[in-house]
Design an enzyme around this catalytic site. Structure first.
Site, PDB file in Angstrom:
ATOM      1  N   CYS A   1      16.020  20.858  38.180  1.00 50.50           N
ATOM      2  CA  CYS A   1      16.557  19.872  39.114  1.00 50.50           C
ATOM      3  C   CYS A   1      15.488  19.511  40.139  1.00 50.50           C
ATOM      4  O   CYS A   1      14.873  20.391  40.731  1.00 50.50           O
ATOM      5  CB  CYS A   1      17.789  20.452  39.821  1.00 50.50           C
ATOM      6  SG  CYS A   1      18.408  19.394  41.138  1.00 50.50           S
TER       7      CYS A   1
ATOM      8  N   CYS B   1      16.611  20.855  43.761  1.00 47.74           N
ATOM      9  CA  CYS B   1      16.648  22.265  44.195  1.00 47.74           C
ATOM     10  C   CYS B   1      15.918  23.227  43.261  1.00 47.74           C
ATOM     11  O   CYS B   1      15.876  24.423  43.533  1.00 47.74           O
ATOM     12  CB  CYS B   1      18.101  22.711  44.354  1.00 47.74           C
ATOM     13  SG  CYS B   1      18.984  22.833  42.786  1.00 47.74           S
TER      14      CYS B   1
ATOM     15  N   CYS C   1      24.095  18.596  39.252  1.00 48.88           N
ATOM     16  CA  CYS C   1      23.544  19.951  39.441  1.00 48.88           C
ATOM     17  C   CYS C   1      24.570  20.759  40.244  1.00 48.88           C
ATOM     18  O   CYS C   1      24.995  20.321  41.309  1.00 48.88           O
ATOM     19  CB  CYS C   1      22.222  19.873  40.191  1.00 48.88           C
ATOM     20  SG  CYS C   1      21.629  21.486  40.746  1.00 48.88           S
TER      21      CYS C   1
ATOM     22  N   CYS D   1      22.975  21.900  44.012  1.00 44.35           N
ATOM     23  CA  CYS D   1      22.746  20.974  45.138  1.00 44.35           C
ATOM     24  C   CYS D   1      23.634  19.738  45.059  1.00 44.35           C
ATOM     25  O   CYS D   1      23.598  18.908  45.964  1.00 44.35           O
ATOM     26  CB  CYS D   1      21.276  20.587  45.226  1.00 44.35           C
ATOM     27  SG  CYS D   1      20.734  19.468  43.928  1.00 44.35           S
TER      28      CYS D   1
ATOM     29  N   CYS E   1      22.574  12.409  28.881  1.00 44.58           N
ATOM     30  CA  CYS E   1      21.683  11.294  29.168  1.00 44.58           C
ATOM     31  C   CYS E   1      21.270  11.424  30.640  1.00 44.58           C
ATOM     32  O   CYS E   1      22.066  11.170  31.541  1.00 44.58           O
ATOM     33  CB  CYS E   1      22.465  10.005  28.915  1.00 44.58           C
ATOM     34  SG  CYS E   1      21.488   8.531  29.140  1.00 44.58           S
TER      35      CYS E   1
END
Ligand SMILES: [Zn+2]
Length: 177
Positions: A92, A95, A141, A144, A165
């Site tokens: 991510c 984070c 995510c 975060c 995607c």
């Protein structure tokens, strides 16, 4: 006299045993405290990342901010990882949480990085999204809350049949050494 002496020895022995038992209890208590500390460490590790908009804007590029925090979408065939096939882990951008393995990335021809499964289902949150006049499943995510993309059931020919995607702007990459 002899009787008194042996009683003293008995008393001393009694207290020795008593002290020993109490020490044992203390040791047990200490053991429990250590265990609780370990649990605390686990909780800290899974804590959510919460930042203000100003902090996110400082950390991210304008496009990363638009995608991760305002749910925008990268233009197709423009992202850094759309045609990227190195071995490693996609993380991510917000984070650093590890999200996808390169082994699960496939060429869906859709213009965005596509994966057939997440690295760990607990790290990805899926929610129904009815924006843009469509019913889609949004992928976020878990740590975060950053917007990653959407998951579709048209991952034809893949082991799961799914197509995550994902926007390149939501991702970072850790190359396998
Ligand atoms: Zn994140």
């Amino acid at each position: 006299m002899k009787y008194i002496k042996s009683q003293s020895i008995f008393t001393a022995l009694f207290f020795t045993v008593l002290v020993f038992v109490q020490c044992s209890n203390t040791a047990n208590t200490n053991g429990k405290v250590t265990l609780l500390s370990n649990n605390d460490t686990i909780k800290k590790d899974t804590m959510k990342v919460i930042k203000t908009d100003a902090e996110w804007k400082e950390q991210l590029s304008p496009q990363e901010y638009k995608v991760l925090r305002e749910k925008a979408t990268d233009r197709p065939f423009t992202g850094e990882y759309e045609n990227h096939w190195d071995s490693g882990i996609y993380v991510c951008k917000g984070c650093g949480t590890e999200l996808f393995r390169s082994e699960t990335k496939f060429d869906a021809g859709c213009g965005w990085p596509s994966f057939y499964e997440g690295l760990d289902s607990s790290k990805i949150t899926e929610v129904v999204d009815i924006s843009m006049g469509m019913r889609r499943v949004e992928v976020l995510c878990s740590k975060c809350g950053g917007h990653l993309g959407h998951v579709f059931t048209d991952g034809f020919g893949t082991p799961t049949g799914l197509r995550y995607c994902i926007n390149s702007s939501s991702l970072g990459f850790k190359k396998k050494e």
